[in-house]
Design an enzyme around this catalytic site. Sequence first.
Site, PDB file in Angstrom:
ATOM      1  N   HIS A  73       0.817  -1.214   0.000  1.00  0.00           N
ATOM      2  CA  HIS A  73       0.000   0.000   0.000  1.00  0.00           C
ATOM      3  C   HIS A  73       0.851   1.265   0.000  1.00  0.00           C
ATOM      4  CE1 HIS A  73       1.164  -0.403   4.206  1.00  0.00           C
ATOM      5  NE2 HIS A  73       1.035   0.904   4.275  1.00  0.00           N
TER       6      HIS A  73
HETATM    7  C1  UD1 Z   1      -1.586   5.474   5.592  1.00  0.00           C
HETATM    8  C2  UD1 Z   1      -0.254   6.045   6.120  1.00  0.00           C
HETATM    9  C3  UD1 Z   1       0.833   5.002   5.948  1.00  0.00           C
HETATM   10  C4  UD1 Z   1       0.445   3.719   6.634  1.00  0.00           C
HETATM   11  C5  UD1 Z   1      -0.924   3.254   6.151  1.00  0.00           C
HETATM   12  C6  UD1 Z   1      -1.362   2.064   6.932  1.00  0.00           C
HETATM   13  C7  UD1 Z   1       0.279   8.430   5.917  1.00  0.00           C
HETATM   14  C8  UD1 Z   1       1.031   9.424   5.135  1.00  0.00           C
HETATM   15  N1  UD1 Z   1       0.151   7.218   5.339  1.00  0.00           N
HETATM   16  O1  UD1 Z   1      -1.453   5.199   4.226  1.00  0.00           O
HETATM   17  O2  UD1 Z   1       2.041   5.483   6.528  1.00  0.00           O
HETATM   18  O3  UD1 Z   1       1.420   2.759   6.330  1.00  0.00           O
HETATM   19  O4  UD1 Z   1      -1.882   4.292   6.323  1.00  0.00           O
HETATM   20  O5  UD1 Z   1      -2.292   1.300   6.248  1.00  0.00           O
HETATM   21  O6  UD1 Z   1      -0.216   8.726   6.983  1.00  0.00           O
HETATM   22  N2  UD1 Z   1      -8.990   4.468   1.776  1.00  0.00           N
HETATM   23  C9  UD1 Z   1     -10.238   3.909   1.839  1.00  0.00           C
HETATM   24  N3  UD1 Z   1     -10.751   3.606   3.053  1.00  0.00           N
HETATM   25  C10 UD1 Z   1     -10.097   3.847   4.225  1.00  0.00           C
HETATM   26  C11 UD1 Z   1      -8.821   4.441   4.142  1.00  0.00           C
HETATM   27  C12 UD1 Z   1      -8.275   4.732   2.923  1.00  0.00           C
HETATM   28  O7  UD1 Z   1     -10.870   3.662   0.806  1.00  0.00           O
HETATM   29  O8  UD1 Z   1     -10.635   3.537   5.294  1.00  0.00           O
HETATM   30  C13 UD1 Z   1      -8.403   4.762   0.433  1.00  0.00           C
HETATM   31  C14 UD1 Z   1      -8.762   6.144  -0.077  1.00  0.00           C
HETATM   32  O9  UD1 Z   1      -8.913   6.071  -1.442  1.00  0.00           O
HETATM   33  C15 UD1 Z   1      -7.500   6.955   0.223  1.00  0.00           C
HETATM   34  C16 UD1 Z   1      -6.392   5.913   0.052  1.00  0.00           C
HETATM   35  O10 UD1 Z   1      -6.970   4.698   0.514  1.00  0.00           O
HETATM   36  O11 UD1 Z   1      -7.342   8.061  -0.618  1.00  0.00           O
HETATM   37  C17 UD1 Z   1      -5.147   6.240   0.837  1.00  0.00           C
HETATM   38  O12 UD1 Z   1      -5.448   6.387   2.220  1.00  0.00           O
HETATM   39  P1  UD1 Z   1      -4.502   7.239   3.199  1.00  0.00           P
HETATM   40  O13 UD1 Z   1      -5.019   7.111   4.567  1.00  0.00           O
HETATM   41  O14 UD1 Z   1      -4.299   8.595   2.665  1.00  0.00           O
HETATM   42  O15 UD1 Z   1      -3.115   6.521   3.067  1.00  0.00           O
HETATM   43  P2  UD1 Z   1      -2.710   5.009   3.292  1.00  0.00           P
HETATM   44  O16 UD1 Z   1      -2.199   4.464   2.011  1.00  0.00           O
HETATM   45  O17 UD1 Z   1      -3.799   4.255   3.974  1.00  0.00           O
HETATM   46  N1  UDP Z   2      -3.153  -5.935   8.929  1.00  0.00           N
HETATM   47  C1  UDP Z   2      -4.458  -6.375   9.149  1.00  0.00           C
HETATM   48  N2  UDP Z   2      -5.232  -6.693   8.068  1.00  0.00           N
HETATM   49  C2  UDP Z   2      -4.779  -6.613   6.794  1.00  0.00           C
HETATM   50  C3  UDP Z   2      -3.447  -6.168   6.571  1.00  0.00           C
HETATM   51  C4  UDP Z   2      -2.664  -5.819   7.660  1.00  0.00           C
HETATM   52  O1  UDP Z   2      -4.893  -6.489  10.299  1.00  0.00           O
HETATM   53  O2  UDP Z   2      -5.533  -6.942   5.864  1.00  0.00           O
HETATM   54  C5  UDP Z   2      -2.346  -5.529  10.092  1.00  0.00           C
HETATM   55  C6  UDP Z   2      -1.024  -6.233  10.256  1.00  0.00           C
HETATM   56  O3  UDP Z   2      -1.155  -7.348  11.114  1.00  0.00           O
HETATM   57  C7  UDP Z   2      -0.127  -5.167  10.850  1.00  0.00           C
HETATM   58  C8  UDP Z   2      -0.728  -3.863  10.393  1.00  0.00           C
HETATM   59  O4  UDP Z   2      -2.023  -4.179   9.888  1.00  0.00           O
HETATM   60  O5  UDP Z   2      -0.150  -5.191  12.262  1.00  0.00           O
HETATM   61  C9  UDP Z   2       0.115  -3.242   9.335  1.00  0.00           C
HETATM   62  O6  UDP Z   2      -0.554  -2.169   8.788  1.00  0.00           O
HETATM   63  P1  UDP Z   2      -0.230  -1.595   7.357  1.00  0.00           P
HETATM   64  O7  UDP Z   2       0.530  -2.566   6.576  1.00  0.00           O
HETATM   65  O8  UDP Z   2      -1.503  -1.091   6.803  1.00  0.00           O
HETATM   66  O9  UDP Z   2       0.651  -0.293   7.709  1.00  0.00           O
HETATM   67  P2  UDP Z   2       2.199  -0.070   8.041  1.00  0.00           P
HETATM   68  O10 UDP Z   2       2.613  -1.014   9.088  1.00  0.00           O
HETATM   69  O11 UDP Z   2       2.954  -0.223   6.760  1.00  0.00           O
HETATM   70  O12 UDP Z   2       2.230   1.355   8.470  1.00  0.00           O
END
Ligand code: UD1
Ligand code: UDP
Length: 441
Positions: free
Chosen positions: A206
Amino acid sequence: MINMKIGIVLGTRPEIIKMSPIIDEIIENDHDYIIIHTGQHYDINMSRQFFNDLELPLPGYNIGIGSNTPLSQISIIINQLEEILIKEEIDILLVQGDTNAVLAGAISANKLNIPVGHVEAGLRSFDKEMPEEINRLVADNCSMLYFVPTHESAINLQNEGIDHENIYVTGNTVVDACQRNLEIALNNNKLEETIEYDDFILLTMHRHENVDNKERLTDIVESLVNLEHNIVLPLHPHTRGSLTKWGLLEKLEEAPNIQITKPLGYLDFLHLLSMSKLVLTDSGGLQEEAITLNIPCVTLRYNTERPETITAGGNILAGSNPEEIRNNIENILNNRQVYEKMSQARNPYGDGDSSKKILSIITKKYMQDKLKITSTNQIRDFKGYKLIQITDDTTIKEYEEKHEGHIVQQVFNKQIPEYIHPELKLENKTIIIKEFQKKKK
Ligand code: UD1
Ligand code: UDP
């Protein structure tokens, strides 16, 4: 009862997971607290499901920033937090990791003179193109207490001039969460019935640098659809969006070796993870969980702020190059010796007691009346840095007591930097000190 109130800002699924053991400890120790959700993750299976799975109390506030540009997300959080933090009168604000919530939470509390405790402080990828790297740097600059997972992350902070007395090596709360929930997760067999394969690689991705880059995402997809191994991919909504936009989702859906699922709740995900034979990921948390559960990991990035996993031998960086990805997977899965060596890598993230350590440090500071940002009334005239060779048999604590005005900033043992703590022996080592003018008697 200690009359301390702790604020917690979180916004995404990894923050909920990694904060959960700390919230459990706070509740168990009867402290007052307030959870503030930024709403960055808002789908049920990206947020609410984690509160359910981890049996957490629901947040007192949800700022509801949703899917916005990063700058809008950050500015809305800061704007809303001002009123909330003033109203809640907390003694410390905890932030975790490196998301936008962390940057915005840390700046807001700092500007309101509220001490910030950064959980998982000190991680550095040294790649300022990553939004998370900037978030970490800003948050660490705004913090008072640093709860770092490893000595390596402590050294990163020492290198940036942060005083060692505020740095605590606690391990990572991801291990606490994993240990406390694994058995519960494994007792639920419903997940197993939904997975098509007995033998599979678990894939998650992601990260901005992969999924917002068409070329990289295409490369990763290409490397996977032709693989002779099965893959289960719980698909992050961010990635689903990009795959759809660039016409890549169909390719993955049609590949006979790939099963896509919706994003999973924590218990289902832990179960799935423990069934997998290899982790392929760009996630930070997954790199940590893989080594915690003895599963080899191939990371789809060109750098990592978790270098301990690589040094320990449990993780390999493959970037997004198809050949590199495939070669690494084949090398690990077709070579028993390589596989065993990687799965036996020592977990650098502690024994699962990080949350207890963190809370006991905060409580101690509070009891000593040290959770306060106060204006100094001591003249601290900075004289500069000095490199000193130590020949005496002395510890850091003894050295600093003897040399008033010296704060040990760095210690090198045969040119290798060491993690600084009061009992560290300095004989035959080189130190860098910050020198202040001695107090006048
Ligand atoms: C964010 C964090 C990243 C973290 C990740 C964990 C920042 C800069 N990024 O990235 O560090 O690793 O969360 O998963 O804070 N969306 C949905 N539903 C949701 C959330 C997101 O559809 O509940 C979609 C939307 O299209 C959104 C895109 O995902 O625009 C990105 O979401 P965003 O929260 O901006 O960044 P993440 O990639 O989730
Ligand atoms: N995780 C989860 N469901 C999923 C994918 C990840 O519960 O479908 C959990 C995973 O066990 C880990 C955390 O989400 O603890 C990691 O989050 P993510 O990869 O979204 O973010 P990052 O760690 O890169 O910030």
